[in-house]
Design a protein around this motif. Sequence first.
Motif, PDB file in Angstrom:
ATOM      1  N   LEU A 178      97.935  -3.285  88.364  1.00 52.54           N
ATOM      2  CA  LEU A 178      97.906  -2.772  87.115  1.00 52.54           C
ATOM      3  C   LEU A 178      99.236  -2.247  86.262  1.00 52.54           C
ATOM      4  N   PHE A 179      99.961  -1.323  87.121  1.00 50.16           N
ATOM      5  CA  PHE A 179     101.210  -0.849  86.560  1.00 50.16           C
ATOM      6  C   PHE A 179     102.269  -1.977  86.409  1.00 50.16           C
ATOM      7  N   LEU A 180     102.176  -2.766  87.376  1.00 45.54           N
ATOM      8  CA  LEU A 180     103.264  -3.889  87.470  1.00 45.54           C
ATOM      9  C   LEU A 180     102.869  -4.969  86.239  1.00 45.54           C
ATOM     10  N   LEU A 181     101.706  -5.181  85.971  1.00 46.43           N
ATOM     11  CA  LEU A 181     101.268  -6.215  85.030  1.00 46.43           C
ATOM     12  C   LEU A 181     101.582  -5.652  83.514  1.00 46.43           C
ATOM     13  N   SER A 182     101.465  -4.125  83.480  1.00 45.06           N
ATOM     14  CA  SER A 182     101.388  -3.439  82.299  1.00 45.06           C
ATOM     15  C   SER A 182     103.160  -3.493  82.108  1.00 45.06           C
ATOM     16  N   GLU A 218      88.823  -9.953  89.546  1.00 47.26           N
ATOM     17  CA  GLU A 218      88.919 -10.805  88.371  1.00 47.26           C
ATOM     18  C   GLU A 218      89.599 -10.531  87.118  1.00 47.26           C
ATOM     19  N   SER A 219      89.371  -9.231  86.905  1.00 45.98           N
ATOM     20  CA  SER A 219      90.118  -8.502  85.716  1.00 45.98           C
ATOM     21  C   SER A 219      91.752  -8.718  85.983  1.00 45.98           C
ATOM     22  N   ASP A 270      92.256   4.081  92.795  1.00 46.19           N
ATOM     23  CA  ASP A 270      91.613   2.661  92.160  1.00 46.19           C
ATOM     24  C   ASP A 270      90.883   2.794  91.231  1.00 46.19           C
ATOM     25  N   LEU A 271      90.536   4.000  90.818  1.00 44.83           N
ATOM     26  CA  LEU A 271      89.493   4.343  89.712  1.00 44.83           C
ATOM     27  C   LEU A 271      89.715   4.171  88.315  1.00 44.83           C
ATOM     28  N   PHE A 272      90.503   2.764  88.009  1.00 46.12           N
ATOM     29  CA  PHE A 272      90.923   2.296  86.726  1.00 46.12           C
ATOM     30  C   PHE A 272      90.301   1.008  86.598  1.00 46.12           C
ATOM     31  N   HIS A 273      90.170   0.534  85.027  1.00 49.13           N
ATOM     32  CA  HIS A 273      89.765  -0.756  84.835  1.00 49.13           C
ATOM     33  C   HIS A 273      90.727  -1.012  83.664  1.00 49.13           C
ATOM     34  N   TRP A 274      91.050  -2.408  83.828  1.00 52.65           N
ATOM     35  CA  TRP A 274      92.225  -2.814  82.456  1.00 52.65           C
ATOM     36  C   TRP A 274      91.449  -2.841  81.137  1.00 52.65           C
ATOM     37  N   LEU A 275      90.436  -3.589  81.064  1.00 54.46           N
ATOM     38  CA  LEU A 275      89.541  -3.792  79.939  1.00 54.46           C
ATOM     39  C   LEU A 275      88.078  -3.961  80.083  1.00 54.46           C
ATOM     40  N   PRO A 276      87.114  -3.556  79.385  1.00 53.96           N
ATOM     41  CA  PRO A 276      85.765  -3.967  79.784  1.00 53.96           C
ATOM     42  C   PRO A 276      85.686  -5.410  79.490  1.00 53.96           C
ATOM     43  N   LYS A 277      84.446  -5.902  80.123  1.00 51.46           N
ATOM     44  CA  LYS A 277      84.298  -7.381  80.364  1.00 51.46           C
ATOM     45  C   LYS A 277      84.202  -7.893  79.006  1.00 51.46           C
TER      46      LYS A 277
END
Length: 605
Positions: A178-182, A218-219, A270-277
Motif C-alpha cells: 500500500l505504501f509503495l503503490l501510494s 484483489e484490492s 495490516d488493518l488498512f484498506h485502500w478503497l471500499p469495494k
Amino acid sequence: MAAAAVVAPQAEASESWYLALLGFAEHFRTSSPPKIRLCVHCLQAVFQFKPPQRIEARTHLQLGSVLYHHTKNSELARQHLEKAWLISQQIPQFEDVKFEAASLLSELYCLENSVDAAKPLLRKAIQISQQTPYWHCRLLFQLAQLHTLEKDLVSACDLLGVGAEYARVVGSEYTRALFLLSKGMLLLMERKLQEVHPLLTLCGQIVENWQGNPIQKESLRVFFLVLQVTHYLDAGQVKSVKPCLKQLQQCIQTISTLHDDEILPSNPADLFHWLPKEHMCVLVYLVTVMHSMQAGYLEKAQKYTDKALMQLEKLKMLDSSPILSSFQVILLEHIIMCRLVTGHKATALHEISQVCQLCQQSPRLFSNHAAQLHTLLGLYCISVNCMDNAEAQFTTALRLTTHQELWTFIVTNLASVYIREGNRHQEVLYSLLERINPDHNFPVSSHCLRAAAFYIRGLFSFFQGRYNEAKRFLRETLKMSNAEDLNRLTACSLVLLGHIFYVLGNHRESNNMVVPAMQLASKIPDMSVQLWSSALLRDLNKACGNTIDAHEAAQMHQNFSQQLLQDHIEACSLPEHNLTTWTDGSPPVQFQAQNGPTTSLASLL
C-alpha cells in the motif's frame, strides 16, 4: 480489612457512574435523529466526579470527537482534543487514546487552515508510535496525505518510503505494498517515470506473492492495475493499455463476487484498506470512460458514464466521502468532451453547469479542477463559434494549471483557435506552435498529444496554402494515430488530407481519404467530421459527374447542418451560456437568461 472494604465499593461506584454516563451518552449519540447536545452533557458530567487521568483523557477525546464530527463548534472540539493529547502523553500504555487524539486534532487543524500546527503534531506522534505498528503506519499515511494536499510531493514520497520500509520490518507485506503503490501514484503525478517503472515492477511482485485475505489481495491488484492503466493513458497509448484494462475489469468482477471477511488480520499493521469495494467499481468505470474517450468510442464512454453516475448517486446518499465528488467531476469532464464531439452542445452546457455546482460546494475541488473547467468552456466556445470567448477561456486555463499534459492540450486547442481566426494573432500563434513542436523538444511524453500537435501543424500549413508540408504533418499524425487506435485523430487527418487532395484537383486520392473518414466519423460518432466529409463528398461527386451520389451527400450534409444548427440555437439560448464570459474567481451561482443566440451561425452552414 475494614479500610479495604470501604475502598472497594468506592472504586466500583466510580466505575458504575462512569459506565452509566457513557451508556447515556452513546444512547443519545445513536438516537434517530442523534441528540448531540444531551450526549455532550453526559460526557461533560464525567468531569464533575474528578475522574482518574485515564478516564479524563478518554472523555476529552470522546467530547472532541463528537463535537468535531457532529457540530460546528470546532473551537471547543479543539480544546478537548488538545487536552486529550496533552494528558494521554503522561500515561503509560495508553496508545489508542494518545494517537487517536493526535490524528483527529491534526485533521481539525487542517480544517482550520492551521497546517503549520498539524505537521509538528503528526511528526511527534509518528516519532513516539514506533512500537505501535497500526498507529505508526496510519500517522505516516496521514502526514503524507497532508504534504500531498499542499503539493509537496517530494516530502510525501519520502514519508511513504519510510512507511514501506517500516511495514517490511514489522512483517506486513500487504501494508508495504500500500505504501509503495501510494508512492508510485505520486511519482506518476510528478512525471518521475524512471523511478515509477522499477517501483511498479516491485509492487507487482509483492502483490502476486502475498497470500492473505482475498479481498485485500484483489484490492491491491486493482490499485496496481489502475496505476498501470492511468500511466498508459497519460502517455496517450490507447491500444497498448488494452490488456491491462481488461485485467482490471476482470479483477473488479472478481472482487464483486467475494464476501467481506470479518476475520481481523493477525498483524495490526495490516488493518488498512485502500478503497471500499463500491468506490473501486466506480473508479474502474472511470478509467474505462477515460480510455473510451481517448480511443474515440464515444457511445461506450456514454454507457459507462451513465453506469458510474448512477452508482455515485446511490453512494452519495449514504457516504459523504470527498473522493466521490472528485470521481463525479472527472466523469462529467470526460462526458462533456464526448457531447461536444457528438453534437450535443446544450447537454454539454448543462453538465458544465453541474461541474460548477459541485465545485461551489468544495473549495479544494474547485482549486483542483478550475483549469479543466475553463478548458471545457473553451472547447464549448469553439463548438458554438465564439472564438474570442474561447481564447479568453483557454488563456485563463493556462494561467491556472501547472499540469504539463493539460497545458499542452490547452495550447494545442488555443493554436487551433488562432489558426481559424486568420492573420489576427500571427506572432502569438508562431510562438505557441514552437512550444508544441512535435519534431523536437515536445513538452510531454504523451503519444496522443504529440500526434495532435502534428495535426495542428498540418492544419496551419493547409490554411497557409503549403499543401505538401501539410501532407507531411498529417501523414505523421495518421501513422501515430493508427499505431494506437486514436480514431478521432485518424478521422480528422483523413478528412483534412481529402480536402487538400480536392483543392489540388486529385479527386481519386481525395475520395480515398474522405470515404474512410466518413465511415470512421459515423462510428465514433463525430458530428463535425461528418459535416465536413459530407460537404467534400458532395463536391467531389459533383466534380466527377456522379449526380445521384452528389445528391445523396448533399442530403446528408443538409441533415447534419440542421441537427447542428438546432443544437447551436438551443445551447446559445440557455442561461448557462453566460458561463462563456466567466474568467475570474469562483463560478457564478446563477445565470441570466439569454434573449437568443448571440454568435455567428455561418460556420455551421
